[in-house]
Design a protein around this motif. Structure first.
Motif, PDB file in Angstrom:
ATOM      1  N   THR A 401      12.297  13.456  -8.556  1.00  0.00           N
ATOM      2  CA  THR A 401      13.379  12.473  -8.458  1.00  0.00           C
ATOM      3  C   THR A 401      13.948  12.458  -7.050  1.00  0.00           C
ATOM      4  O   THR A 401      15.152  12.343  -6.852  1.00  0.00           O
ATOM      5  CB  THR A 401      14.485  12.777  -9.484  1.00  0.00           C
ATOM      6  N   GLY A 402      13.062  12.599  -6.054  1.00  0.00           N
ATOM      7  CA  GLY A 402      13.479  12.679  -4.658  1.00  0.00           C
ATOM      8  C   GLY A 402      13.689  11.337  -4.014  1.00  0.00           C
ATOM      9  O   GLY A 402      13.969  10.329  -4.676  1.00  0.00           O
ATOM     10  N   HIS A 403      13.514  11.295  -2.685  1.00  0.00           N
ATOM     11  CA  HIS A 403      13.853  10.100  -1.904  1.00  0.00           C
ATOM     12  C   HIS A 403      12.844   8.970  -2.074  1.00  0.00           C
ATOM     13  O   HIS A 403      13.132   7.823  -1.734  1.00  0.00           O
ATOM     14  CB  HIS A 403      13.981  10.439  -0.421  1.00  0.00           C
ATOM     15  N   GLY A 404      11.638   9.253  -2.593  1.00  0.00           N
ATOM     16  CA  GLY A 404      10.664   8.204  -2.827  1.00  0.00           C
ATOM     17  C   GLY A 404      10.016   7.700  -1.545  1.00  0.00           C
ATOM     18  O   GLY A 404      10.300   8.171  -0.444  1.00  0.00           O
ATOM     19  N   MET A 405       9.118   6.709  -1.698  1.00  0.00           N
ATOM     20  CA  MET A 405       8.382   6.157  -0.563  1.00  0.00           C
ATOM     21  C   MET A 405       8.317   4.635  -0.674  1.00  0.00           C
ATOM     22  O   MET A 405       8.292   4.092  -1.779  1.00  0.00           O
ATOM     23  CB  MET A 405       6.950   6.713  -0.528  1.00  0.00           C
ATOM     24  N   ASP A 406       8.259   3.978   0.485  1.00  0.00           N
ATOM     25  CA  ASP A 406       8.059   2.526   0.474  1.00  0.00           C
ATOM     26  C   ASP A 406       6.568   2.228   0.421  1.00  0.00           C
ATOM     27  O   ASP A 406       5.722   3.126   0.506  1.00  0.00           O
ATOM     28  CB  ASP A 406       8.701   1.876   1.704  1.00  0.00           C
ATOM     29  N   THR A 407       6.221   0.965   0.266  1.00  0.00           N
ATOM     30  CA  THR A 407       4.815   0.588   0.103  1.00  0.00           C
ATOM     31  C   THR A 407       3.984   0.899   1.345  1.00  0.00           C
ATOM     32  O   THR A 407       2.807   1.254   1.234  1.00  0.00           O
ATOM     33  CB  THR A 407       4.716  -0.920  -0.213  1.00  0.00           C
ATOM     34  N   THR A 408       4.588   0.801   2.521  1.00  0.00           N
ATOM     35  CA  THR A 408       3.859   1.107   3.750  1.00  0.00           C
ATOM     36  C   THR A 408       3.431   2.565   3.774  1.00  0.00           C
ATOM     37  O   THR A 408       2.299   2.901   4.129  1.00  0.00           O
ATOM     38  CB  THR A 408       4.725   0.800   4.986  1.00  0.00           C
ATOM     39  N   THR A 409       4.352   3.451   3.375  1.00  0.00           N
ATOM     40  CA  THR A 409       4.030   4.881   3.350  1.00  0.00           C
ATOM     41  C   THR A 409       2.993   5.182   2.285  1.00  0.00           C
ATOM     42  O   THR A 409       2.064   5.971   2.519  1.00  0.00           O
ATOM     43  CB  THR A 409       5.305   5.698   3.091  1.00  0.00           C
ATOM     44  N   ILE A 410       3.121   4.562   1.112  1.00  0.00           N
ATOM     45  CA  ILE A 410       2.156   4.788   0.033  1.00  0.00           C
ATOM     46  C   ILE A 410       0.751   4.412   0.480  1.00  0.00           C
ATOM     47  O   ILE A 410      -0.223   5.107   0.153  1.00  0.00           O
ATOM     48  CB  ILE A 410       2.566   3.988  -1.219  1.00  0.00           C
ATOM     49  N   ASP A 411       0.628   3.338   1.246  1.00  0.00           N
ATOM     50  CA  ASP A 411      -0.689   2.895   1.700  1.00  0.00           C
ATOM     51  C   ASP A 411      -1.332   3.891   2.658  1.00  0.00           C
ATOM     52  O   ASP A 411      -2.554   3.857   2.865  1.00  0.00           O
ATOM     53  CB  ASP A 411      -0.577   1.531   2.387  1.00  0.00           C
ATOM     54  N   LYS A 412      -0.525   4.789   3.265  1.00  0.00           N
ATOM     55  CA  LYS A 412      -1.046   5.688   4.292  1.00  0.00           C
ATOM     56  C   LYS A 412      -1.143   7.148   3.853  1.00  0.00           C
ATOM     57  O   LYS A 412      -1.706   7.960   4.586  1.00  0.00           O
ATOM     58  CB  LYS A 412      -0.159   5.627   5.548  1.00  0.00           C
ATOM     59  N   ILE A 413      -0.590   7.510   2.697  1.00  0.00           N
ATOM     60  CA  ILE A 413      -0.459   8.937   2.373  1.00  0.00           C
ATOM     61  C   ILE A 413      -1.799   9.644   2.210  1.00  0.00           C
ATOM     62  O   ILE A 413      -1.862  10.864   2.357  1.00  0.00           O
ATOM     63  CB  ILE A 413       0.394   9.155   1.106  1.00  0.00           C
ATOM     64  N   PHE A 414      -2.871   8.908   1.926  1.00  0.00           N
ATOM     65  CA  PHE A 414      -4.174   9.546   1.781  1.00  0.00           C
ATOM     66  C   PHE A 414      -4.994   9.472   3.063  1.00  0.00           C
ATOM     67  O   PHE A 414      -6.159   9.880   3.073  1.00  0.00           O
ATOM     68  CB  PHE A 414      -4.955   8.912   0.629  1.00  0.00           C
ATOM     69  N   ASP A 415      -4.395   8.964   4.164  1.00  0.00           N
ATOM     70  CA  ASP A 415      -5.079   8.968   5.450  1.00  0.00           C
ATOM     71  C   ASP A 415      -5.166  10.397   5.970  1.00  0.00           C
ATOM     72  O   ASP A 415      -4.237  11.198   5.788  1.00  0.00           O
ATOM     73  CB  ASP A 415      -4.335   8.099   6.475  1.00  0.00           C
ATOM     74  N   PRO A 416      -6.269  10.762   6.658  1.00  0.00           N
ATOM     75  CA  PRO A 416      -6.476  12.156   7.068  1.00  0.00           C
ATOM     76  C   PRO A 416      -5.382  12.736   7.950  1.00  0.00           C
ATOM     77  O   PRO A 416      -5.046  13.894   7.833  1.00  0.00           O
ATOM     78  CB  PRO A 416      -7.808  12.093   7.823  1.00  0.00           C
ATOM     79  N   TYR A 417      -4.806  11.919   8.866  1.00  0.00           N
ATOM     80  CA  TYR A 417      -3.876  12.477   9.842  1.00  0.00           C
ATOM     81  C   TYR A 417      -2.452  11.991   9.636  1.00  0.00           C
ATOM     82  O   TYR A 417      -1.620  12.083  10.540  1.00  0.00           O
ATOM     83  CB  TYR A 417      -4.333  12.132  11.267  1.00  0.00           C
ATOM     84  N   PHE A 418      -2.171  11.490   8.441  1.00  0.00           N
ATOM     85  CA  PHE A 418      -0.820  10.985   8.177  1.00  0.00           C
ATOM     86  C   PHE A 418      -0.005  12.046   7.466  1.00  0.00           C
ATOM     87  O   PHE A 418      -0.473  12.710   6.549  1.00  0.00           O
ATOM     88  CB  PHE A 418      -0.879   9.724   7.322  1.00  0.00           C
ATOM     89  N   SER A 419       1.247  12.220   7.904  1.00  0.00           N
ATOM     90  CA  SER A 419       2.149  13.166   7.250  1.00  0.00           C
ATOM     91  C   SER A 419       3.582  12.713   7.475  1.00  0.00           C
ATOM     92  O   SER A 419       3.933  12.209   8.541  1.00  0.00           O
ATOM     93  CB  SER A 419       1.960  14.580   7.811  1.00  0.00           C
ATOM     94  N   THR A 420       4.419  12.878   6.448  1.00  0.00           N
ATOM     95  CA  THR A 420       5.838  12.566   6.575  1.00  0.00           C
ATOM     96  C   THR A 420       6.670  13.829   6.714  1.00  0.00           C
ATOM     97  O   THR A 420       7.887  13.752   6.799  1.00  0.00           O
ATOM     98  CB  THR A 420       6.326  11.785   5.339  1.00  0.00           C
TER      99      THR A 420
END
Length: 612
Positions: A401-420
Motif C-alpha cells: 500500500t505504498g506510493h505506487g507508480m505511474d504508467t511511465t514507470t511501469i513501462d520501464k520497471i523491467f528494463d535492465p538498467y532502470f531503477s527507482t
C-alpha cells in the motif's frame, strides 16, 4: 556624351585633336595618328580578349568547384546542413543598437527572445545523410531548425548565437529525435562561412550520429557496475561463510549443552521448558545462518520440484525481524498446493526482491504487505501479449500500500538498467533479472499500480503433475541408538569437542578427545588398533580434516571417518563421498543426528564395506 566602346573613345579623341592642327600639316599627322590608333586598338582588343578568357576560365573553375562541393555535400557520410541566420543577425544588431551587450544574461532574462530567434533560422539545404538520419522523405518538409531540434532546445540556439558572436563557430553534444520520434545522440558543429561574418547569411552545420557509441559506453558503464556488484557479492559471500563457521561453532555447545541438560532434567518440568526454549532459539539461529548463506553464496542451479509455500515461509522467517512496526505483514498461504519446477535459491531471491521492493515503497508510511498464494488456470484470453501459455499455474501475489507508480514507470520497471531506488537502498536482483528467471521456468510476472495507492505483483509458475511426498516418513522415530565402540574425536574448538564428547559418552561410546590435529594423528598412531571411528572437524590449523583423513588412512585404510564443519565451500555431501568420507555433518549437530550417523557408519563397517 557616352561611348559604346574604348575604340569609339579614342576615335573621338583623335578627331577633336586634329581640328586644332594646321591644315598644311594635317595629312601627315592623320597618317601617323591613324597608325597609333590602330596599334592602340589592336592592343586593346588583345587585352580585352585576355580579360574575357580569364573571366571565362574563372567562371568555369567556380562552376567545377561548386559541382565538387555539391557532390561532397550530397555524398558525405556525415549529416550536413546549410542555414541562413541573416534575420537572426539583424535581430541581434537591433538589440545591440538598443544597448544590449551581454546576450547571455539578456537571453536568460528574456527566454521569449530565443524562441523568436529559433523561428528566424532557415534551413536552406540538407544532404541525403540528413534526410536518412532524421527519417525525412523530402527536403521541403523542413521549414526551419525547430523541425529537427528537440522540444525545449532553445538553449542550443542561445549557445549557437553566443558562439557566433564570440568566434564564429560552436559545437555541442545533445539528445535529439527523428521526425518519427526515435531518440538520437548527436554531436552538432556549426560555423559561419567565410565572407558572411557580418550578416550570417550562410552557415554550415554538421551532425555526427553517436547514438550507438553512447549506448555502448552506457552499457560498458553498467557492465562495470555489474562486475563491481558481483565482486561485492563474492566478498559478502566469503565474509558470510567465515561468520557462519564461527557462529555455528558457538551454537554447537549451546545446543549440545541444552540437550544434555534436558536429559539430566528428569521430571523437572521447569528445567525441561528452559531447555526446549534454548533448543528452539538455537535452531532458529541455525536456520537463519543457513538462509544468509543461501542468499550470499552463488550456488549451482538445481531445478527440481519445489514447494512454494515452504520457500515463502523460509523467506518470511528472514524478513519478519527487519520489518518496522509501521508495516503490517499479512499472508494467505494454503497448504497442499501443487509443486513447481525451479531452483530453490533463485526462488528465494525472487520472492525476497519483491518483498523488499514493497517494504521500500512503504518505508516512511504505515502500510500493509500482503502475500497470497493460489492455484489458477490461465486461458488463451489471459495470455495475450505474454510469454505465458494456457494452463495451470501457482500465482504468488505480493501487494503493498505504498506510493505506487505511474504508467511511465511501469513501462520501464523491467528494463535492465532502470531503477527507482536511491543509492543507499541497494539494487537487489532487479526486476529485469526476476523477469528473466521466471521466463526460464516457463512462468512470468505482471504488475498493476496506482500512484498513492500501492503496487501489486503477480508471479506465475507452471505447476507439475505430481503429488508431494508425505513428511511423516522423513523422521526416524525411536530412541537414539547406542554403542560401546572407541571413537577418536578431533575439534580445535574445545567447547565443541567437550560437548560432543559428553553426548557420545551418554550414548555409551568410549571417546578419546583431542583439540589439535597433530595430537590426534599421534593418538591414532598409538591407538589405531583400538580406534573404531574418527570424527574430525574440517577446518583446523596444522592439518585440515581431509589431510588428517589421508594420514590416518595411510595407517589404517579401513578406518571410517565422519567430518563435521561449521561451513565450507570445499566440501558437501556429494564431494565428501567422492573423497572417501563416510559421513558429512553440518554444525551445529543435534544429539539425535549425531547418534544415528555414528551408528549407521559403524554398522556399515561391521557388514564388511570398504572405505579406502
Amino acid at each position: 556624351m557616352s561611348y559604346n566602346s574604348v575604340g569609339d573613345f579614342f576615335l573621338s579623341l583623335l578627331r577633336n585633336f586634329t581640328e586644332y592642327i594646321d591644315l598644311s600639316y594635317r595629312p601627315a599627322f592623320v597618317t601617323g595618328g591613324l597608325t597609333i590608333v590602330i596599334i592602340l586598338l589592336i592592343l586593346l582588343f588583345v587585352l580585352n580578349y585576355r580579360n574575357k578568357k580569364v573571366i571565362f576560365t574563372k567562371n568555369e573553375e567556380l562552376k567545377k568547384a561548386e559541382a565538387r562541393y555539391h557532390l561532397i555535400f550530397e555524398q558525405s557520410p556525415i549529416s550536413l546542413w546549410e542555414e541562413d541566420l541573416s534575420e537572426v543577425k539583424s535581430y541581434i544588431d537591433d538589440l545591440q543598437a538598443e544597448g544590449v551587450q551581454d546576450f547571455g544574461l539578456y537571453f536568460e532574462m528574456h527566454p521569449e527572445a530565443l524562441r523568436v530567434c529559433a523561428d528566424k533560422i532557415k534551413v536552406t539545404d540538407v544532404n541525403a545523410r540528413t534526410l536518412d538520419l532524421y527519417e525525412i522523405d523530402d527536403k521541403n518538409d523542413l521549414s526551419g531548425i525547430k523541425d529537427i531540434l528537440p522540444q525545449g532546445s532553445e538553449w542550443i540556439i542561445k549557445e549557437e548565437i553566443l558562439g557566433f558572436l564570440d568566434c564564429g563557430s560552436f559545437d555541442v553534444t545533445i539528445s535529439d529525435r527523428t521526425l518519427s520520434g526515435r531518440n538520437l545522440t548527436i554531436e552538432l558543429r556549426a560555423v559561419v562561412a567565410a565572407g558572411y561574418e557580418q550578416n550570417w547569411e550562410k552557415v554550415y552545420a554538421s551532425v555526427i550520429d553517436i547514438t550507438e557509441q553512447t549506448q555502448l559506453k552506457q552499457e560498458k558503464k553498467e557492465y562495470e557496475k555489474q562486475i563491481q556488484q558481483t565482486q561485492k557479492l563474492e566478498a559478502i559471500g566469503s565474509l558470510a561463510g567465515g561468520i557462519a563457521h564461527d557462529f555455528n561453532n558457538i551454537l554447537s555447545p549451546i545446543m549440545g549443552r541444552a540437550e544434555l541438560m534436558l536429559l539430566e532434567a528428569g521430571n523437572n518440568e521447569v528445567m525441561q521448558e528452559h531447555c526446549h526454549r534454548i533448543l528452539d532459539a538455537s535452531k532458529r539461529a541455525r536456520d537463519l545462518v543457513r538462509q544468509i548463506l543461501t542468499f550470499s553464496r552463488e550456488v549451482k542451479q538445481e531445478i527440481r520440484p519445489v514447494s512454494m509455500e515452504k520457500v515463502i515461509e523460509e523467506v518470511m522467517q528472514l524478513i519478519r525481524p527487519i520489518l518496522p512496526a509501521t508495516i503490517t505483514l499479512a499472508q494467505e498461504i494454503p497448504a497442499n498446493l501443487p509443486l513447481v519446477m525451479a531452483d530453490t535459491t533463485q526462488l528465494h531471491q525472487v520472492i525476497m526482491n519483491l518483498i523488499t521492493n514493497g517494504f521500500h515503497a512503504m518505508e516512511n508510511i504505515k502500510g500493509t504487505l500482503q502475500l497470497e498464494l493460489s492455484e489458477v488456470f490461465l486461458g488463451v484470453d489471459d495470455c495475450d501479449h505474454e510469454t505465458l501459455s494456457p494452463g495451470r499455474y501457482l500465482c504468488l501475489t505480493v501487494a503493498d500500500t505504498g506510493h505506487g507508480m505511474d504508467t511511465t514507470t511501469i513501462d520501464k520497471i523491467f528494463d535492465p538498467y532502470f531503477s527507482t531506488k536511491a543509492r543507499n537502498k541497494g539494487t537487489g536482483l532487479g526486476l529485469s533479472v526476476v523477469h528473466g528467471i521466471l521466463r526460464g521456468y516457463g512462468g512470468g510476472i505482471r504488475v498493476t499500480s496506482e500512484v498513492g495507492k500501492g503496487t501489486t505483483f503477480f508471479v506465475y509458475l507452471p505447476v507439475i503433475e505430481m503429488k508431494k511426498k508425505s513428511s511423516t516418513n522423513k523422521n526416524v522415530h525411536g530412541p537414539i541408538p547406542r554403542g560401546d565402540e572407541h571413537i577418536l574425536l578431533v575439534d580445535d574448538e574445545k567447547s565443541v569437542a567437550e560437548v560432543t564428547k559428553n553426548m557420545l559418552e551418554r550414548m555409551g561410546y568410549k571417546v578419546t578427545m583431542r583439540v589439535s590435529s597433530l595430537e590426534a594423528l599421534e593418538a591414532f598412531r598409538n591407538l589405531h588398533d583400538r580406534i573404531d571411528l574418527v570424527i574430525t572437524d574440517l577446518t583446523m590449523p596444522h592439518f585440515t580434516g581431509l589431510q588428517l583423513l589421508a594420514r590416518v588412512r595411510q595407517i589404517n585404510d579401513q578406518i571410517p571417518v565422519i567430518v563435521t564443519t561449521g561451513f565450507s565451500e570445499q566440501l558437501d555431501i556429494d564431494k565428501s563421498s567422492a573423497l572417501g568420507v563416510n559421513e558429512y555433518l553440518a554444525k551445529p549437530v543435534l544429539m539425535e543426528d549425531l547418534g544415528r550417523s555414528v551408528r549407521s557408519v559403524l554398522d556399515e563397517v561391521k557388514t564388511g564395506m570398504t572405505y579406502s
